[in-house]
Design a protein around this motif. Structure first.
Motif, short mmCIF file in Angstrom:
data_model
loop_
_atom_site.label_atom_id
_atom_site.label_comp_id
_atom_site.label_asym_id
_atom_site.label_seq_id
_atom_site.Cartn_x
_atom_site.Cartn_y
_atom_site.Cartn_z
N SER A 144 21.32 0.02 -24.08
CA SER A 144 21.18 -0.89 -22.93
C SER A 144 20.76 -0.20 -21.64
CB SER A 144 22.50 -1.65 -22.70
OG SER A 144 22.79 -2.46 -23.81
N TYR A 145 20.45 1.09 -21.69
CA TYR A 145 19.93 1.78 -20.51
C TYR A 145 18.49 1.34 -20.28
CZ TYR A 145 17.52 5.45 -17.91
OH TYR A 145 16.73 6.12 -17.00
N PRO A 146 18.06 1.11 -19.04
CA PRO A 146 18.78 1.29 -17.78
C PRO A 146 19.38 0.00 -17.21
CG PRO A 146 16.46 1.03 -17.32
CD PRO A 146 16.60 0.91 -18.82
N ILE A 147 19.29 -1.11 -17.96
CA ILE A 147 19.76 -2.38 -17.42
C ILE A 147 21.27 -2.34 -17.19
CG2 ILE A 147 20.10 -4.83 -17.97
CD1 ILE A 147 17.32 -4.85 -19.19
N SER A 148 22.01 -1.74 -18.13
CA SER A 148 23.45 -1.60 -17.94
C SER A 148 23.73 -0.37 -17.09
CB SER A 148 24.16 -1.46 -19.28
OG SER A 148 23.95 -0.17 -19.81
N PRO A 204 21.71 7.83 -19.16
CA PRO A 204 21.22 8.55 -20.33
C PRO A 204 22.23 9.60 -20.77
CG PRO A 204 19.54 8.46 -18.62
CD PRO A 204 20.80 7.96 -18.00
N ILE A 205 22.25 9.89 -22.06
CA ILE A 205 23.11 10.94 -22.60
C ILE A 205 22.37 12.26 -22.46
CG2 ILE A 205 24.30 11.79 -24.67
CD1 ILE A 205 24.26 8.80 -25.63
N LEU A 206 22.98 13.20 -21.75
CA LEU A 206 22.34 14.49 -21.48
C LEU A 206 23.13 15.61 -22.15
CD1 LEU A 206 21.69 14.12 -17.63
CD2 LEU A 206 20.17 13.47 -19.51
N LYS A 207 22.41 16.54 -22.73
CA LYS A 207 23.03 17.74 -23.30
C LYS A 207 22.19 18.95 -22.91
CE LYS A 207 24.46 19.97 -27.61
NZ LYS A 207 24.48 19.88 -29.09
N ILE A 208 22.85 19.95 -22.35
CA ILE A 208 22.16 21.19 -22.00
C ILE A 208 22.12 22.05 -23.25
CG2 ILE A 208 22.17 23.25 -20.56
CD1 ILE A 208 23.55 21.58 -18.40
N SER A 215 15.54 -3.48 -22.19
CA SER A 215 15.87 -2.08 -21.91
C SER A 215 14.91 -1.14 -22.63
CB SER A 215 17.31 -1.78 -22.35
OG SER A 215 18.24 -2.49 -21.57
N LYS A 216 14.59 -1.47 -23.89
CA LYS A 216 13.68 -0.61 -24.65
C LYS A 216 12.30 -0.53 -23.97
CE LYS A 216 15.82 0.27 -28.79
NZ LYS A 216 15.78 1.48 -29.62
#
Length: 238
Positions: free
Chosen positions: A160-164, A168-172, A72-73
């Motif tokens: 584990s992104y993007p395999i799981s 992604p964690i997004l914050k505006i 994933s990395k």
């Protein structure tokens, strides 16, 4: 006659001074995004909490899980480098220095070439700081290109992104809605010309991400999808 000319000249100077004192909120919004972007990244460098390990200690006991995180990395790094190439001339993307991308690439290269003890190589990759970056976007309303939303979005990758299926964690961090044609006195505070419904927008983005399971999704979500849909979540002010 001379007095009339002097009066007219005085009025022209007053009007010119008034025009010189006018600014475009559109330009001020872009400057505000840059200012907050710089402050955010300064905080990342100075805040040890933002560079904590991307794993829990029990991950070290699970060979398969460690291997999945390493894969994933590599995909995360590939995505960031691809985004950097896409936005290279627009200063859209800024990666936190705390991510130490070059060091991460070196660790991944050693792991892929099995240059050392494979378990130790996996552990140092698993424990490497999470990738975190900001994206600045200015998006026109497809129905009226005078309306623009300016966004500063923070993106943080789960281990584990993007395999799981974890997106992604997004914050505006900031949004400002402006009209490109609008001009106002320079002393008028910068305010948004509309309201973004983040409570509806972020779940919609997450749902879209889940439909792209197992793939890098940031460009698709924060470029293509936002360009088409973000004004569906905006209430403009008259």
């Amino acid at each position: 006659m001379r007095q009339e000319e002097l009066d007219r000249e005085r009025e022209l100077k007053k009007e010119q001074a008034r025009l010189d004192d006018m600014v475009r909120p559109h330009d001020k919004a872009i400057d505000k995004m840059k200012e907050l972007e710089s402050k955010f990244h300064e905080q990342q460098i100075n805040n040890n909490k933002e560079t904590e390990s991307s794993s829990c200690s029990n991950n070290h006991d699970d060979l398969e899980h460690r291997n999945s995180i390493c894969e994933s990395k590599q995909l995360q790094l590939d995505e960031v480098l691809a985004l950097d190439a896409i936005y290279a001339d627009m200063h859209t993307l800024k990666v936190s220095e705390a991510c130490q991308l070059q060091e991460l690439q070196s660790k991944l290269d050693s792991w892929q070439m099995e240059d050392g003890d494979i378990i130790d190589l996996q552990k140092v990759i698993v424990d490497h700081p999470k990738i975190i970056y900001t994206l600045k976007r200015s998006i026109e309303d497809p129905q009226d290109d005078d309306w623009i939303i300016h966004l500063l979005v923070v993106v943080k990758y789960p281990p584990s992104y993007p395999i799981s299926t974890t997106p992604p964690i997004l914050k505006i961090q900031l949004y400002l809605i402006t009209k490109e044609s609008l001009v106002v006195p320079s002393n008028k505070p910068l305010v948004s010309c509309g309201v973004l419904d983040e409570g509806r927008l972020l779940p919609a983005i997450s749902k879209e991400a889940q439909e792209l399971e197992g793939m890098p999704v940031v460009y698709e979500l924060l470029d293509t999808w936002l360009n088409e849909h973000i004004f569906d979540y905006i209430q403009k002010k008259s």
